[in-house]
Design a protein around this motif. Structure first.
Motif, PDB file in Angstrom:
ATOM      1  N   VAL A   3       0.365  -8.948  -9.495  1.00 56.58           N
ATOM      2  CA  VAL A   3       0.485  -9.849 -10.638  1.00 56.58           C
ATOM      3  C   VAL A   3       0.117  -9.139 -11.948  1.00 56.58           C
ATOM      4  N   LEU A   4      -0.937  -8.308 -11.896  1.00 57.03           N
ATOM      5  CA  LEU A   4      -1.355  -7.602 -13.110  1.00 57.03           C
ATOM      6  C   LEU A   4      -0.218  -6.740 -13.656  1.00 57.03           C
ATOM      7  N   SER A   5       0.472  -6.036 -12.754  1.00 56.88           N
ATOM      8  CA  SER A   5       1.570  -5.177 -13.201  1.00 56.88           C
ATOM      9  C   SER A   5       2.674  -5.999 -13.836  1.00 56.88           C
ATOM     10  N   GLN A   6       2.934  -7.187 -13.244  1.00 54.84           N
ATOM     11  CA  GLN A   6       3.979  -8.037 -13.811  1.00 54.84           C
ATOM     12  C   GLN A   6       3.608  -8.488 -15.212  1.00 54.84           C
ATOM     13  N   ALA A  41      -7.880  -3.506  -5.027  1.00 55.43           N
ATOM     14  CA  ALA A  41      -6.553  -2.892  -5.056  1.00 55.43           C
ATOM     15  C   ALA A  41      -5.616  -3.648  -5.999  1.00 55.43           C
ATOM     16  N   HIS A  42      -5.690  -4.969  -5.960  1.00 62.95           N
ATOM     17  CA  HIS A  42      -4.861  -5.793  -6.845  1.00 62.95           C
ATOM     18  C   HIS A  42      -5.783  -6.653  -7.692  1.00 62.95           C
ATOM     19  N   TRP A  43      -6.013  -6.242  -8.920  1.00 65.42           N
ATOM     20  CA  TRP A  43      -7.018  -6.901  -9.764  1.00 65.42           C
ATOM     21  C   TRP A  43      -6.729  -8.376  -9.978  1.00 65.42           C
ATOM     22  N   LEU A  44      -5.445  -8.719 -10.041  1.00 66.22           N
ATOM     23  CA  LEU A  44      -5.112 -10.122 -10.270  1.00 66.22           C
ATOM     24  C   LEU A  44      -4.340 -10.694  -9.083  1.00 66.22           C
ATOM     25  N   GLY A  45      -4.549 -10.111  -7.900  1.00 66.25           N
ATOM     26  CA  GLY A  45      -3.918 -10.665  -6.720  1.00 66.25           C
ATOM     27  C   GLY A  45      -2.443 -10.316  -6.607  1.00 66.25           C
ATOM     28  N   THR A  46      -1.792 -10.923  -5.610  1.00 71.58           N
ATOM     29  CA  THR A  46      -0.387 -10.619  -5.371  1.00 71.58           C
ATOM     30  C   THR A  46       0.423 -11.903  -5.224  1.00 71.58           C
ATOM     31  N   THR A  47       1.747 -11.745  -5.247  1.00 77.17           N
ATOM     32  CA  THR A  47       2.648 -12.894  -5.145  1.00 77.17           C
ATOM     33  C   THR A  47       3.114 -13.076  -3.705  1.00 77.17           C
ATOM     34  N   HIS A  48       4.082 -13.986  -3.540  1.00 74.84           N
ATOM     35  CA  HIS A  48       4.586 -14.268  -2.192  1.00 74.84           C
ATOM     36  C   HIS A  48       5.332 -13.084  -1.597  1.00 74.84           C
TER      37      HIS A  48
END
Lengths: 326, 361
Positions: free
Chosen positions: B93-96, B81-88
């Motif tokens: 992260v990928l979208s950012q 779902a989140h290729w590069l993980g998520t933040t706090h």
């Protein structure tokens, strides 16, 4: 001698330009953030301190710009850089002089090591073109493109941890008092290893590359062929003939890139919370402590100018042509 | 007041020794225009840079999530779902990173363009006009060269808090033109004394015409390499500013991601996916730009090309290392003093095997 005097005059001129810039920058701030800070600390400041901040930031609107400029210089000659708001009520000059030795130690030592190491490897890469050393070039390109601070983050992530030998932040064990004794010095050294390594890795590649290119250029000169024809050993030709001549531009390049290196190392300090000027600048920026920011910029610039002058003197000693004119 | 420029201009990679521009171009100049791309390094660099520009254009549209949108998945490692993980805050992260590409590229290119224009104006003027103009403009660029740029950029940006990306680009551009100006001045000085320039002056060409049509075309390589170098510097500075938390209150850029990763203890949590991709994005962009610069350098100064295989076996079994400045003398005849055979296939850049003529010594 003429050369040296010219250089000194130039650095004096540059110092004047930097100080003048430093005078004008806060006067361009829209709004008066310093005034806001002043009113917050109103009751706790002596009238002298308020007066000096008025001069530094041009809060006194009645005076002409020229008068402000003169006052500014008078104050600088007294070594008064105003009060720091983050380290209230210490004066800026005191806060900076606490941090300066850390930065000088870390940056000075690593820059010199990196220059010599990089130059040495560059001599090798340039002389033995096509050997394995050329394979290092793409790797060094990649490393020099990485921002210093990111490499620092990576180093902390990979090497530092709760039970690692490398501490991840600070300049010494929290319980220790800075002093020249057997407890403090090893601890300070241990804390500086990782930041130093980071700076070294990211700055060495530039030297390798520039020295390699100079070596390649120099190897084509006639005097190298002559040296070979005389039957001198390969090593002697490489070191005493090629490297010696290739070194000169690298030394003047060293002087010119000092400012850039210092900028990078400030960030390494931020990542490692190293108690030097970089970390101080970071705290000043986050707290909008303008007097401290201005003071740090001034001190960094003057230090870089002095370092440049030293590099120029080294150049003078290395290059006989500059001495000739007498 | 100036350091002797003849040696200095060769120091920094990317601004390396420039070959003498050849005023008499070969007749087939058009076919050779893209020869620069044929260089393997330059080609790789151009392709990677193209990818970055592509993502700068389409990044915000192809980003799988809104970079600001929070979700329930806090600090998750990379997954489907989140290729590069998520933040706090559960942001993707990928979208950012995709969203930030545009700001990074626009600021980098804009600052680079501005610094290049300034450096051409100042460097060429100083070099061509000489005299008092030269003295004052050289002094100006030397001052900017010696003052550490990053601290200057930091205090100027901190003093002007209300600006967005445009202001950051302006500040970086204004502080990073000095090196190129210096290199351009040195090259202009040497061009100015060439015969063809003297000839056009004798013909009564106007000064602006000589500068625009006779000198500038011969500075193209230096200007291009200066531009690329400045873009590298601008991108790093911009990301640095965002990383220490100033000058980037509008939108995402890779420095902002690193800023949050650092301030939210990503390191202590072992959340490598939070700061590694942004750093790699910077590193690959920087590498691509450096490769283009090496390509330009080697295009104008073939000596700098990495040599291929330089060790050559002679017939007698000895190895000879080909070197710049050496001209191995090889003979087809079986003359007693040499056992070497001609080796026309050796791909050294500058060492040219010369066939020895019979009887000549």
């Amino acid at each position: 001698m003429k050369y040296l005097i010219q250089r000194i005059l130039f650095y004096v001129f540059t110092a004047w330009a930097a100080i003048t810039l430093n005078f004008f920058i806060p006067r361009m701030i829209p709004g008066d953030p310093v005034k806001a800070l002043l009113s917050r600390f109103q009751g706790q400041m002596s009238s002298d301190a308020i007066e000096s901040l008025y001069i530094l930031f041009g809060l006194d609107k009645d005076k002409s710009l020229w008068q402000q400029y003169l006052d500014y210089w008078v104050q600088l000659f007294h070594g008064d850089l105003g009060l720091s708001f983050t380290a209230f009520p210490s004066p800026v000059s005191e806060v900076i002089s606490d941090a300066l030795p850390w930065t000088l130690g870390l940056v000075g030592v690593t820059t010199i090591i990196s220059f010599f190491l990089g130059t040495g490897l560059g001599v090798l890469a340039g002389w033995r073109r096509g050997s394995w050393v050329d394979g290092l070039l793409p790797a060094t390109t990649f490393l020099s493109s990485v921002p210093y601070f990111w490499l620092g983050l990576l180093a902390i992530f990979l090497l530092a941890g709760p039970d690692s030998f490398f501490p991840s932040s600070g300049g010494y064990e929290p319980g220790l008092v800075p002093a020249w004794d057997q407890y403090f010095i090893p601890s300070a050294l241990q804390h500086s290893l990782l930041p130093a390594l980071t700076i070294l890795i990211s700055s060495v590649s530039g030297w390798i590359l520039s020295m390699r290119n100079m070596m390649v250029t120099v190897s084509a000169e006639d005097y190298i062929t002559v040296a070979h024809a005389k039957g001198l050993s390969d090593r002697r030709v490489a070191l005493s003939y090629a490297a010696r001549n290739a070194l000169l531009p690298n030394v003047s390049g060293f002087a010119l890139s000092l400012g850039f290196i210092v900028g990078g190392t400030l960030l390494v300090e931020i990542v490692f919370s190293y108690p030097g000027l970089g970390f101080l600048l970071f705290r000043a920026v986050t707290a909008k402590d303008y007097p401290l920011m201005q003071g740090i910029f001034l001190v960094i610039t003057i230090s870089v100018l002095v370092a440049n002058l030293i590099a120029d003197i080294a150049y003078l000693l290395l290059d006989p042509r500059t001495r000739k004119e007498g | 007041m100036t350091i002797p420029t003849s040696s200095v201009e060769q120091v920094i990679p990317g601004q390396g020794a420039m070959a003498q521009p050849d005023p008499a171009r070969p007749a087939k100049a058009k076919r050779q225009r893209f020869r620069f791309i044929a260089n393997k390094k330059a080609f790789t660099g151009v392709v990677v840079l193209g990818l970055y520009i592509l993502f700068a254009i389409i990044g915000p549209w192809v980003a799988p999530y809104d970079p600001d949108a929070r979700s329930e998945d806090l600090v998750q490692p990379p997954s489907g779902a989140h290729w590069l993980g998520t933040t706090h805050l559960g942001q993707d992260v990928l979208s950012q990173i995709l969203d930030g590409t545009r700001t990074v590229m626009v600021v980098g290119l804009a600052a680079g363009a501005m610094a290049t224009i300034l450096s051409v104006l100042i460097g060429v003027t100083a070099g061509y006009l000489g005299g008092g103009w030269d003295d004052s403009l050289s002094a100006l660029s030397n001052v900017f060269l010696v003052i550490p740029a990053l601290p200057l950029i930091i205090i100027v940006t901190a003093a002007a808090p209300s600006g967005g990306a445009v202001l950051v680009a302006l500040i970086i551009g204004f502080t990073s033109w000095a090196w190129n100006a210096r290199v351009l001045r040195a090259q202009t000085l040497s061009l100015r004394r060439r015969d063809y320039i003297e000839a056009s002056r004798a013909n009564g060409e106007k000064t602006w015409r000589i500068i625009l049509f006779e000198i500038l075309p011969n500075l193209t390589a230096i200007i291009a390499s200066g531009f690329v170098g400045t873009v590298i510097f601008a991108v790093t500075s911009e990301i640095t500013l965002a990383f220490i938390g100033i000058g980037a209150d509008s939108g995402w850029n890779w420095g902002t991601i690193l800023f949050w990763a650092q301030s939210q203890q990503a390191l202590a949590q072992g959340a490598w996916w939070w700061f590694v991709p942004a750093g790699l994005a910077i590193a690959f962009l920087g590498t691509a730009l450096s490769l283009i610069n090496f390509g330009i350098d080697e295009f104008v100064s073939p000596r700098l090309r990495s040599a291929g295989k330089t060790k050559v076996k002679t017939a007698s079994g000895r190895t000879v290392r080909m070197r710049v400045g050496f001209t191995p003398v090889l003979s087809n005849s079986s003359a007693p003093h040499t056992h070497a055979k001609p080796i026309p296939a050796v791909t050294t850049a500058a060492a040219t095997p010369v066939l020895k003529k019979e009887g000549s010594q």
